[in-house]
Design an enzyme around this catalytic site. Structure first.
Site, PDB file in Angstrom:
ATOM      1  N   GLY A 128       0.843  -1.362   0.102  1.00 25.98           N
ATOM      2  CA  GLY A 128       0.097  -0.120   0.039  1.00 25.98           C
ATOM      3  C   GLY A 128       0.884   1.252  -0.041  1.00 25.98           C
TER       4      GLY A 128
ATOM      5  N   ASP B 225       1.081  -8.488   2.346  1.00 26.23           N
ATOM      6  CA  ASP B 225      -0.049  -7.727   1.862  1.00 26.23           C
ATOM      7  C   ASP B 225      -1.152  -8.889   1.181  1.00 26.23           C
ATOM      8  OD1 ASP B 225      -1.951  -5.930   0.457  1.00 26.23           O
ATOM      9  OD2 ASP B 225      -0.166  -4.663   1.062  1.00 26.23           O
ATOM     10  N   ASN B 226      -2.330  -8.740   1.453  1.00 23.96           N
ATOM     11  CA  ASN B 226      -3.324  -9.629   0.540  1.00 23.96           C
ATOM     12  C   ASN B 226      -3.759  -8.849  -0.737  1.00 23.96           C
ATOM     13  OD1 ASN B 226      -5.018  -7.478   1.467  1.00 23.96           O
ATOM     14  ND2 ASN B 226      -6.617  -8.945   2.451  1.00 23.96           N
TER      15      ASN B 226
ATOM     16  N   GLY C  34      -3.599  -3.164  -1.955  1.00 22.34           N
ATOM     17  CA  GLY C  34      -2.389  -2.806  -2.288  1.00 22.34           C
ATOM     18  C   GLY C  34      -2.035  -3.285  -3.789  1.00 22.34           C
TER      19      GLY C  34
ATOM     20  N   TYR D  36     -14.054   1.641  10.293  1.00 21.38           N
ATOM     21  CA  TYR D  36     -12.666   2.318  10.416  1.00 21.38           C
ATOM     22  C   TYR D  36     -12.572   2.605  11.336  1.00 21.38           C
ATOM     23  CZ  TYR D  36      -8.285   4.068   8.676  1.00 21.38           C
ATOM     24  OH  TYR D  36      -7.274   4.600   8.402  1.00 21.38           O
TER      25      TYR D  36
ATOM     26  N   LYS E 187     -10.047   0.771  14.396  1.00 23.62           N
ATOM     27  CA  LYS E 187      -8.689   1.601  14.824  1.00 23.62           C
ATOM     28  C   LYS E 187      -8.941   1.705  16.234  1.00 23.62           C
ATOM     29  CE  LYS E 187      -6.719   1.863  10.912  1.00 23.62           C
ATOM     30  NZ  LYS E 187      -5.074   1.377  10.626  1.00 23.62           N
TER      31      LYS E 187
ATOM     32  N   TYR F 180      -2.199  -5.646  25.553  1.00 17.16           N
ATOM     33  CA  TYR F 180      -1.034  -6.527  25.405  1.00 17.16           C
ATOM     34  C   TYR F 180       0.352  -5.901  25.854  1.00 17.16           C
ATOM     35  CZ  TYR F 180      -2.533 -10.572  22.619  1.00 17.16           C
ATOM     36  OH  TYR F 180      -3.056 -11.652  22.306  1.00 17.16           O
TER      37      TYR F 180
ATOM     38  N   THR G 112      -2.140  12.198   5.009  1.00 17.67           N
ATOM     39  CA  THR G 112      -1.007  12.104   4.467  1.00 17.67           C
ATOM     40  C   THR G 112      -1.243  11.853   2.936  1.00 17.67           C
ATOM     41  OG1 THR G 112      -0.191  11.170   6.496  1.00 17.67           O
ATOM     42  CG2 THR G 112       1.169  10.703   4.429  1.00 17.67           C
TER      43      THR G 112
ATOM     44  N   ARG H  70      -9.833   9.285  -2.441  1.00 12.50           N
ATOM     45  CA  ARG H  70      -9.477  10.660  -1.178  1.00 12.50           C
ATOM     46  C   ARG H  70      -9.250  12.096  -2.134  1.00 12.50           C
ATOM     47  NH1 ARG H  70      -7.984  10.146   3.239  1.00 12.50           N
ATOM     48  NH2 ARG H  70      -8.256   8.011   4.062  1.00 12.50           N
TER      49      ARG H  70
HETATM   50  N1  UDP Z   1     -13.517  15.406  -0.674  1.00 16.57           N
HETATM   51  C1  UDP Z   1     -13.787  16.304  -1.556  1.00 16.57           C
HETATM   52  N2  UDP Z   1     -13.856  15.867  -2.909  1.00 16.57           N
HETATM   53  C2  UDP Z   1     -13.220  14.678  -3.161  1.00 16.57           C
HETATM   54  C3  UDP Z   1     -13.120  13.928  -2.141  1.00 16.57           C
HETATM   55  C4  UDP Z   1     -13.003  14.205  -0.998  1.00 16.57           C
HETATM   56  O1  UDP Z   1     -14.256  17.471  -1.413  1.00 16.57           O
HETATM   57  O2  UDP Z   1     -13.700  14.338  -4.553  1.00 16.57           O
HETATM   58  C5  UDP Z   1     -13.256  16.243   0.736  1.00 16.57           C
HETATM   59  C6  UDP Z   1     -13.956  15.039   1.718  1.00 16.57           C
HETATM   60  O3  UDP Z   1     -15.343  15.235   1.901  1.00 16.57           O
HETATM   61  C7  UDP Z   1     -13.166  15.523   2.882  1.00 16.57           C
HETATM   62  C8  UDP Z   1     -11.883  16.103   2.491  1.00 16.57           C
HETATM   63  O4  UDP Z   1     -12.038  16.234   1.176  1.00 16.57           O
HETATM   64  O5  UDP Z   1     -13.675  16.610   3.724  1.00 16.57           O
HETATM   65  C9  UDP Z   1     -10.723  14.866   2.683  1.00 16.57           C
HETATM   66  O6  UDP Z   1     -11.274  13.861   2.169  1.00 16.57           O
HETATM   67  P1  UDP Z   1     -10.111  12.498   2.279  1.00 16.57           P
HETATM   68  O7  UDP Z   1     -11.174  11.249   1.968  1.00 16.57           O
HETATM   69  O8  UDP Z   1      -8.897  12.588   1.472  1.00 16.57           O
HETATM   70  O9  UDP Z   1      -9.908  12.212   3.697  1.00 16.57           O
HETATM   71  P2  UDP Z   1     -10.578  12.344   5.141  1.00 16.57           P
HETATM   72  O10 UDP Z   1     -11.951  12.549   4.985  1.00 16.57           O
HETATM   73  O11 UDP Z   1     -10.455  10.760   5.493  1.00 16.57           O
HETATM   74  O12 UDP Z   1      -9.972  13.071   5.871  1.00 16.57           O
END
Ligand code: UDP
Length: 329
Positions: A12, A33-34, A38, A147, A151, A161, A177, A188
């Site tokens: 990944g 990794d599965n 990834g 998720y 976590k 542990y 990141t 993302r």
């Molecule tokens: N986001 C957006 N347009 C996209 C994808 C994400 O505006 O096409 C926004 C999403 O709603 C969030 C922010 O960008 O408020 C960061 O999203 P990401 O999925 O990168 O990370 P996370 O929400 O887990 O921080």
């Protein structure tokens, strides 16, 4: 003999950069990794080298490594909101059954283990910026619950542990990141904005874009994880870049960088999307003497260079046909 490290989620984004770091520091690296999220191309440059082994294995099954094992880094997990929707059960399993297997392995081998936790343990935070003392505001049955709760459980079992079995544990709470080897189509924000620019599509900002995030360049993060792993700090440590930006401004920055002739359009905000996020990194500064050194202008430039090299096929791959379901209509 070289110290041996097992890295899960090795194919990944973060896992592959960790493989590079430990390999370059002279460790014997076992990469696991599965491959559900990834991509082996992220490890192609290490393939065939002495002191590097890839194991195609799902860590939620019985996991054993023969011989000596000194270090474990558990970085296997789907990690984008769209992935949680697509593969929720695997997301829950890798953060619960997966970590249980690895803690057992660490106990058996006397290995030190660092886990990838996340700013998602803070949910949609009521405390800003987020310190490690804050317990979070998480909806267990929302789309991110699989998720976030996995976590949170992962932190709990790792701590148990440590206190009950005395194993060496480290907990990295990783904030947003970015960098080379992110999946272009994982939904993302940054890969989405760059991918849209490269395809000549409009950039989709969810909601009015006033929600904030704080983006850390991958090299900085990897350095922080390495320092944490070899520190004596067993409490959770926030790792991220505390420079905060609204998503709308971030989209504008990316658009300027790519120079694409496209518009910014707005879509509905996904359910439970955190309104703000910024790490308080006082602990990392004090205990690890760590803070990020690569600013967003430089980091974004490097990341864009990487995405530009991807093939047309990668650019147009539709990983998530149910993408629309993620956006509340
Ligand atoms: N986001 C957006 N347009 C996209 C994808 C994400 O505006 O096409 C926004 C999403 O709603 C969030 C922010 O960008 O408020 C960061 O999203 P990401 O999925 O990168 O990370 P996370 O929400 O887990 O921080």
């Amino acid at each position: 003999m070289k110290a041996r490290v097992l890295i899960t989620g090795a194919a990944g984004f973060l896992g592959s950069h960790l493989c590079d770091k430990f390999f370059n520091e002279g460790f014997d690296v076992i990469a696991m990794d599965n491959l559900i999220t990834g991509d082996l191309r992220n490890l192609a440059h290490l393939n065939g080298k002495e002191n590097f082994t890839f194991l195609h294995h799902d860590v939620t099954n019985f996991t054993h490594v023969s011989g000596r094992l000194d270090h474990i880094l558990h970085f296997a997990s789907p990690a984008s909101p769209i992935d949680y929707l697509r593969i929720p059960i695997q997301t829950l399993k890798v953060g619960s059954i997966g970590i249980h297997r690895l803690l057992g392995l660490a106990k058996d081998k006397g290995a030190r283990i660092t886990i990838a936790s996340t700013s998602e343990v803070y949910g949609d935070p009521e405390v800003h910026p987020q310190t490690e003392e804050y317990w979070g505001s998480v909806n267990p049955v929302g789309p991110r619950g699989v998720y976030d709760e996995a976590k949170r459980f992962q932190e709990a079992i790792t701590t148990a542990y440590h206190t009950y079995h005395g194993i060496e544990t480290r907990i990295a709470r990783i904030f947003n990141t970015y960098g080379p080897r992110m999946r272009l189509n994982d939904g993302r924000a940054l890969p989405a904005f760059i991918g849209q620019s490269l395809r000549g599509e409009n950039i989709t900002v969810f909601g009015d874009g006033s929600q904030t995030r704080s983006f850390c360049y991958v090299d900085d993060l990897i350095e922080g994880i390495y320092k944490l792993h070899f520190s004596e700090e067993t409490r959770p440590v926030n790792l991220g870049n505390p420079v905060e930006i609204t998503i709308l401004d971030f989209a504008k920055e990316v658009l300027k960088l790519t120079g694409a002739n496209v518009k910014i359009v707005h879509k509905d905000l996904p359910t439970d999307d955190p309104k703000k996020r910024r790490p308080d990194i006082t602990r990392a500064k004090d205990v690890l003497n760590w803070s990020p050194t690569i600013d967003r202008a430089e980091g974004l430039k490097r990341t864009f260079e990487y995405f530009r090299t991807l093939s047309k096929e990668d650019l147009h791959k539709n990983e998530h046909k149910d993408f629309a379901a993620y956006i509340k209509k």
